[in-house]
Design a protein around this motif. Sequence first.
Motif, PDB file in Angstrom:
ATOM      1  N   LEU A  84     -19.579 -59.122  -3.811  1.00 38.50           N
ATOM      2  CA  LEU A  84     -20.047 -60.478  -3.524  1.00 38.50           C
ATOM      3  C   LEU A  84     -19.868 -61.382  -4.733  1.00 38.50           C
ATOM      4  O   LEU A  84     -19.457 -62.540  -4.606  1.00 38.50           O
ATOM      5  N   ARG A  85     -20.155 -60.859  -5.910  1.00 32.74           N
ATOM      6  CA  ARG A  85     -19.992 -61.664  -7.121  1.00 32.74           C
ATOM      7  C   ARG A  85     -18.515 -61.927  -7.401  1.00 32.74           C
ATOM      8  O   ARG A  85     -18.135 -63.028  -7.803  1.00 32.74           O
ATOM      9  N   PHE A  86     -17.673 -60.919  -7.180  1.00 32.60           N
ATOM     10  CA  PHE A  86     -16.232 -61.091  -7.404  1.00 32.60           C
ATOM     11  C   PHE A  86     -15.657 -62.132  -6.453  1.00 32.60           C
ATOM     12  O   PHE A  86     -14.770 -62.914  -6.825  1.00 32.60           O
ATOM     13  N   GLN A  87     -16.163 -62.155  -5.219  1.00 34.33           N
ATOM     14  CA  GLN A  87     -15.703 -63.124  -4.226  1.00 34.33           C
ATOM     15  C   GLN A  87     -16.358 -64.487  -4.402  1.00 34.33           C
ATOM     16  O   GLN A  87     -16.102 -65.410  -3.629  1.00 34.33           O
ATOM     17  N   LYS A  88     -17.220 -64.604  -5.421  1.00 34.59           N
ATOM     18  CA  LYS A  88     -17.910 -65.855  -5.746  1.00 34.59           C
ATOM     19  C   LYS A  88     -18.743 -66.366  -4.574  1.00 34.59           C
ATOM     20  O   LYS A  88     -18.859 -67.563  -4.343  1.00 34.59           O
ATOM     21  N   GLU A  89     -19.318 -65.427  -3.826  1.00 35.81           N
ATOM     22  CA  GLU A  89     -20.221 -65.787  -2.743  1.00 35.81           C
ATOM     23  C   GLU A  89     -21.655 -65.808  -3.270  1.00 35.81           C
ATOM     24  O   GLU A  89     -21.960 -65.244  -4.321  1.00 35.81           O
ATOM     25  N   VAL A  90     -22.512 -66.475  -2.518  1.00 35.80           N
ATOM     26  CA  VAL A  90     -23.932 -66.454  -2.853  1.00 35.80           C
ATOM     27  C   VAL A  90     -24.466 -65.050  -2.568  1.00 35.80           C
ATOM     28  O   VAL A  90     -24.375 -64.559  -1.444  1.00 35.80           O
ATOM     29  N   VAL A  91     -24.983 -64.390  -3.588  1.00 35.66           N
ATOM     30  CA  VAL A  91     -25.476 -63.021  -3.431  1.00 35.66           C
ATOM     31  C   VAL A  91     -26.897 -63.061  -2.886  1.00 35.66           C
ATOM     32  O   VAL A  91     -27.779 -63.673  -3.479  1.00 35.66           O
ATOM     33  N   THR A  92     -27.109 -62.432  -1.747  1.00 34.22           N
ATOM     34  CA  THR A  92     -28.444 -62.327  -1.165  1.00 34.22           C
ATOM     35  C   THR A  92     -28.709 -60.878  -0.793  1.00 34.22           C
ATOM     36  O   THR A  92     -27.779 -60.080  -0.618  1.00 34.22           O
ATOM     37  N   ALA A  93     -29.985 -60.555  -0.665  1.00 35.53           N
ATOM     38  CA  ALA A  93     -30.354 -59.196  -0.270  1.00 35.53           C
ATOM     39  C   ALA A  93     -29.820 -58.875   1.120  1.00 35.53           C
ATOM     40  O   ALA A  93     -29.374 -57.755   1.388  1.00 35.53           O
ATOM     41  N   GLU A  94     -29.848 -59.879   2.022  1.00 37.29           N
ATOM     42  CA  GLU A  94     -29.364 -59.654   3.384  1.00 37.29           C
ATOM     43  C   GLU A  94     -27.872 -59.328   3.407  1.00 37.29           C
ATOM     44  O   GLU A  94     -27.423 -58.453   4.150  1.00 37.29           O
ATOM     45  N   LYS A  95     -27.089 -60.038   2.573  1.00 39.36           N
ATOM     46  CA  LYS A  95     -25.648 -59.783   2.534  1.00 39.36           C
ATOM     47  C   LYS A  95     -25.352 -58.379   2.015  1.00 39.36           C
ATOM     48  O   LYS A  95     -24.447 -57.696   2.509  1.00 39.36           O
ATOM     49  N   ILE A  96     -26.096 -57.958   1.002  1.00 39.37           N
ATOM     50  CA  ILE A  96     -25.899 -56.609   0.469  1.00 39.37           C
ATOM     51  C   ILE A  96     -26.216 -55.573   1.544  1.00 39.37           C
ATOM     52  O   ILE A  96     -25.473 -54.602   1.738  1.00 39.37           O
ATOM     53  N   LYS A  97     -27.308 -55.793   2.261  1.00 37.39           N
ATOM     54  CA  LYS A  97     -27.688 -54.855   3.322  1.00 37.39           C
ATOM     55  C   LYS A  97     -26.608 -54.773   4.394  1.00 37.39           C
ATOM     56  O   LYS A  97     -26.261 -53.684   4.865  1.00 37.39           O
ATOM     57  N   ILE A  98     -26.069 -55.928   4.770  1.00 35.18           N
ATOM     58  CA  ILE A  98     -25.023 -55.955   5.799  1.00 35.18           C
ATOM     59  C   ILE A  98     -23.810 -55.160   5.357  1.00 35.18           C
ATOM     60  O   ILE A  98     -23.230 -54.386   6.125  1.00 35.18           O
ATOM     61  N   LYS A  99     -23.409 -55.335   4.099  1.00 34.51           N
ATOM     62  CA  LYS A  99     -22.243 -54.605   3.596  1.00 34.51           C
ATOM     63  C   LYS A  99     -22.521 -53.105   3.519  1.00 34.51           C
ATOM     64  O   LYS A  99     -21.670 -52.285   3.868  1.00 34.51           O
ATOM     65  N   VAL A 100     -23.708 -52.747   3.064  1.00 33.58           N
ATOM     66  CA  VAL A 100     -24.048 -51.327   2.924  1.00 33.58           C
ATOM     67  C   VAL A 100     -24.098 -50.648   4.289  1.00 33.58           C
ATOM     68  O   VAL A 100     -23.622 -49.517   4.462  1.00 33.58           O
ATOM     69  N   GLU A 101     -24.644 -51.341   5.276  1.00 29.87           N
ATOM     70  CA  GLU A 101     -24.783 -50.748   6.606  1.00 29.87           C
ATOM     71  C   GLU A 101     -23.539 -50.939   7.463  1.00 29.87           C
ATOM     72  O   GLU A 101     -23.498 -50.514   8.612  1.00 29.87           O
ATOM     73  N   GLY A 102     -22.526 -51.625   6.896  1.00 28.67           N
ATOM     74  CA  GLY A 102     -21.274 -51.784   7.622  1.00 28.67           C
ATOM     75  C   GLY A 102     -21.373 -52.680   8.824  1.00 28.67           C
ATOM     76  O   GLY A 102     -20.708 -52.466   9.828  1.00 28.67           O
ATOM     77  N   GLU A 103     -22.215 -53.722   8.722  1.00 24.68           N
ATOM     78  CA  GLU A 103     -22.405 -54.630   9.848  1.00 24.68           C
ATOM     79  C   GLU A 103     -22.104 -56.065   9.422  1.00 24.68           C
ATOM     80  O   GLU A 103     -22.862 -56.991   9.694  1.00 24.68           O
ATOM     81  N   ASP A 104     -21.002 -56.255   8.731  1.00 25.86           N
ATOM     82  CA  ASP A 104     -20.646 -57.590   8.262  1.00 25.86           C
ATOM     83  C   ASP A 104     -20.431 -58.520   9.452  1.00 25.86           C
ATOM     84  O   ASP A 104     -19.545 -58.312  10.269  1.00 25.86           O
ATOM     85  N   GLN A 105     -21.265 -59.530   9.546  1.00 26.59           N
ATOM     86  CA  GLN A 105     -21.215 -60.439  10.689  1.00 26.59           C
ATOM     87  C   GLN A 105     -20.595 -61.783  10.326  1.00 26.59           C
ATOM     88  O   GLN A 105     -20.815 -62.772  11.002  1.00 26.59           O
ATOM     89  N   GLY A 106     -19.831 -61.826   9.253  1.00 27.09           N
ATOM     90  CA  GLY A 106     -19.129 -63.053   8.933  1.00 27.09           C
ATOM     91  C   GLY A 106     -19.893 -63.956   7.988  1.00 27.09           C
ATOM     92  O   GLY A 106     -20.743 -63.521   7.221  1.00 27.09           O
ATOM     93  N   LYS A 107     -19.583 -65.237   8.067  1.00 22.46           N
ATOM     94  CA  LYS A 107     -20.111 -66.219   7.133  1.00 22.46           C
ATOM     95  C   LYS A 107     -21.597 -66.474   7.353  1.00 22.46           C
ATOM     96  O   LYS A 107     -22.122 -66.315   8.449  1.00 22.46           O
TER      97      LYS A 107
END
Length: 302
Positions: A84-107
């Motif tokens: 998330l930091r490399f992609q210069k996105e806003v890092v949030t706990a929810e985004k990390i959880k989505i990536k870890v659980e493999g449920e990336d729902q987009g923007k």
Amino acid sequence: MKSNHSFSVTFFVRRNREAFGRAPIYVKITVEGSRVFIPVKQTVEVAQWNQKAQKLRGNSPENILARDRMRQIVNDINLAYDELRFQKEVVTAEKIKIKVEGEDQGKSLRDLIKYHFDQPGKLLAAGTLKNYYSTERFLSEFLKRKKLSDIQLSKIDFKFITDFGVYLRTKSPDKGQRPCTNNTVMKHMERFQKLMGLALKFGWILRDPFIHFTRKLVTKDRNVLNDDELASIRQVDLPDPVQCVVRDMFVFSCYTGLAYSEISSLASHHITTDNEGGVWLVMQRKKTLNTNERSFHVLVLP
């Protein structure tokens, strides 16, 4: 566990779900005060869990498996954080959880706001952009009220929109500010709707959550100053030079119909003379930075 001023990872045992001396392990991810929980999907003997050290004592096959699973989750969390930091996105706990659980729902909503300010927002006049900043601030406060640091665009629905409207109507005003009136709320909703419309055009959402939302403005009767009232304002004696400037700008606006932004940018090159000696103010309506905006002409009377 990896930790800095805004990001931390903590393992714990949910003792309220203990059964027969065993309880499930969870990991808590905290980013800027916002937190989410992910199940490790391993149960352990509560008596063998050291919460202070966040470690499991004993070398039974089950405990070894649980420790391996914990190490894997830490690696996944750190990887998601770094991505998330490399992609210069806003890092949030929810985004990390989505990536870890493999449920990336987009923007997310913050992704949308950031894109709007970085791209289309550059075409907006300063005053309009300031209004978008206000709407974004209220959206951030609303998310905080819901104990969220961000939300996926796909999860924004009619209820989220109406709840946001209720929040605007009922929130306590900041110091020096007035409560939001109906029309102020509707302007914030209009800007929010435009943001979601942008997301729809880009394919970041598949449906318009505002499709059933109707903005209702309250029409206000505005009194018009007559000549005597305008003359009394023009002639009033003001002790403060700044007040005199404000008064003069207001009177000038009444006579010409120019908005504040146009008066504040008025310069000598805006004054022209026609073939008959008439003096005109020639300007462009200062709404956007679009150079195709039509100019307007105001005749300066003697």
